[in-house]
Design a protein around this motif. Structure first.
Motif, PDB file in Angstrom:
ATOM      1  N   TYR A 110      -8.141  -2.339  -6.405  1.00  0.00           N
ATOM      2  CA  TYR A 110      -7.344  -3.031  -5.383  1.00  0.00           C
ATOM      3  C   TYR A 110      -6.758  -4.353  -5.895  1.00  0.00           C
ATOM      4  O   TYR A 110      -5.599  -4.660  -5.595  1.00  0.00           O
ATOM      5  N   PRO A 111      -7.501  -5.141  -6.682  1.00  0.00           N
ATOM      6  CA  PRO A 111      -6.866  -6.333  -7.258  1.00  0.00           C
ATOM      7  C   PRO A 111      -5.688  -5.975  -8.177  1.00  0.00           C
ATOM      8  O   PRO A 111      -4.676  -6.682  -8.194  1.00  0.00           O
ATOM      9  N   ALA A 112      -5.811  -4.873  -8.914  1.00  0.00           N
ATOM     10  CA  ALA A 112      -4.701  -4.429  -9.771  1.00  0.00           C
ATOM     11  C   ALA A 112      -3.501  -4.018  -8.915  1.00  0.00           C
ATOM     12  O   ALA A 112      -2.346  -4.286  -9.281  1.00  0.00           O
ATOM     13  N   GLU A 118       1.626  -4.439  -4.569  1.00  0.00           N
ATOM     14  CA  GLU A 118       1.183  -3.558  -3.473  1.00  0.00           C
ATOM     15  C   GLU A 118       0.103  -4.255  -2.641  1.00  0.00           C
ATOM     16  O   GLU A 118      -0.970  -3.709  -2.414  1.00  0.00           O
ATOM     17  N   ILE A 119       0.427  -5.451  -2.189  1.00  0.00           N
ATOM     18  CA  ILE A 119      -0.540  -6.272  -1.460  1.00  0.00           C
ATOM     19  C   ILE A 119      -0.910  -5.628  -0.122  1.00  0.00           C
ATOM     20  O   ILE A 119      -2.098  -5.506   0.208  1.00  0.00           O
ATOM     21  N   ASP A 120       0.101  -5.220   0.646  1.00  0.00           N
ATOM     22  CA  ASP A 120      -0.177  -4.613   1.953  1.00  0.00           C
ATOM     23  C   ASP A 120      -0.991  -3.325   1.806  1.00  0.00           C
ATOM     24  O   ASP A 120      -1.926  -3.080   2.578  1.00  0.00           O
ATOM     25  N   GLY A 121      -0.646  -2.510   0.826  1.00  0.00           N
ATOM     26  CA  GLY A 121      -1.380  -1.264   0.604  1.00  0.00           C
ATOM     27  C   GLY A 121      -2.826  -1.524   0.232  1.00  0.00           C
ATOM     28  O   GLY A 121      -3.742  -0.890   0.756  1.00  0.00           O
ATOM     29  N   ALA A 122      -3.051  -2.484  -0.679  1.00  0.00           N
ATOM     30  CA  ALA A 122      -4.419  -2.818  -1.098  1.00  0.00           C
ATOM     31  C   ALA A 122      -5.211  -3.389   0.070  1.00  0.00           C
ATOM     32  O   ALA A 122      -6.384  -3.044   0.260  1.00  0.00           O
ATOM     33  N   ASP A 123      -4.565  -4.244   0.859  1.00  0.00           N
ATOM     34  CA  ASP A 123      -5.258  -4.826   2.007  1.00  0.00           C
ATOM     35  C   ASP A 123      -5.623  -3.764   3.037  1.00  0.00           C
ATOM     36  O   ASP A 123      -6.707  -3.808   3.623  1.00  0.00           O
ATOM     37  N   LEU A 171      -0.625   5.413  -3.575  1.00  0.00           N
ATOM     38  CA  LEU A 171      -0.843   4.115  -4.222  1.00  0.00           C
ATOM     39  C   LEU A 171      -1.356   4.208  -5.657  1.00  0.00           C
ATOM     40  O   LEU A 171      -0.915   3.444  -6.516  1.00  0.00           O
ATOM     41  N   PHE A 172      -2.263   5.121  -5.933  1.00  0.00           N
ATOM     42  CA  PHE A 172      -2.764   5.222  -7.301  1.00  0.00           C
ATOM     43  C   PHE A 172      -1.678   5.653  -8.285  1.00  0.00           C
ATOM     44  O   PHE A 172      -1.588   5.092  -9.384  1.00  0.00           O
ATOM     45  N   PRO A 173      -0.823   6.632  -7.949  1.00  0.00           N
ATOM     46  CA  PRO A 173       0.265   6.965  -8.878  1.00  0.00           C
ATOM     47  C   PRO A 173       1.210   5.783  -9.146  1.00  0.00           C
ATOM     48  O   PRO A 173       1.648   5.587 -10.280  1.00  0.00           O
ATOM     49  N   LYS A 174       1.486   4.980  -8.113  1.00  0.00           N
ATOM     50  CA  LYS A 174       2.333   3.788  -8.309  1.00  0.00           C
ATOM     51  C   LYS A 174       1.673   2.827  -9.284  1.00  0.00           C
ATOM     52  O   LYS A 174       2.319   2.292 -10.181  1.00  0.00           O
TER      53      LYS A 174
END
Length: 199
Positions: A110-112, A118-123, A171-174
């Protein structure tokens, strides 16, 4: 009178001084026991983290962990209300697997994601981990012999499958494509290090 007492050693002190002391042997046995315990702990950690480590890069490893979690859900859903001990054991395994998995994602992946914008996605993913913990809390506090237990398990599974799809398909593919080979290798190493902490 004080001189007589000083001249004559007490019987217990004399008896103790004649008994051989095995402090060295005791200390050696204690050190060996500690060493065996530490090696066993490290061996267990390696065994628990090995499937993740051997799965490949970080995204493949997390997908393998997702699949393992779904198998635990399958096993829980295959139980009956009379299988309370089995449900307790499976729930403990699920809780451990998810805690280890969350640590890997929250402290590495998530920090990566945030670093690539991708701040919103990680949050959002991090927030969903809070709901995972809520489900686990609810399940631990429900009588696991009641029909409500499996109802809660099924709702939990539905939500966690949505979470997994969002990670694996979006998100992981991005993240993987944004990082490049060297940074993906570094992220894999960091993720495995985090997983080893709770393995």
């Amino acid at each position: 009178m004080a001189t007589k007492a000083a001249e004559k050693p007490s019987r217990s002190r004399t008896a103790r001084s004649k008994q051989p002391t095995n402090l060295g042997a005791i200390a050696g046995a204690a050190a060996a026991g500690v060493t065996v315990g530490v090696l066993a702990m490290i061996g267990r950690k390696v065994a628990v983290q090995a499937p993740t480590f051997l799965a490949g890069e970080w995204d493949q490893a997390l997908a393998a962990e997702h699949a393992a979690v779904l198998k635990l859900f399958d096993a829980i859903e295959a139980t009956t209300d009379r299988n309370t001990t089995k449900r307790s054991i499976l729930l403990a395994q699920l809780k451990h697997a998810l805690a280890k998995h969350a640590l890997e994602e929250e402290n590495a992946v998530y920090p990566a994601l945030r670093q690539i914008g991708e701040i919103d996605g990680a949050d959002e993913l991090n927030k969903e981990h809070g709901y995972v913990k809520q489900y686990l809390y609810d399940l631990e506090n429900l009588p696991n012999g009641s029909p409500a237990f499996l109802e809660k398990v099924r709702a939990f599974r539905s939500d966690i499958e949505h979470h997994m799809r969002e990670e694996e398909e979006v998100l992981f593919p991005k993240l993987k494509s944004a990082l490049g080979d060297e940074r993906n290798k570094r992220l894999t190493a960091v993720m495995n290090k985090e997983g080893f902490k709770l393995a």
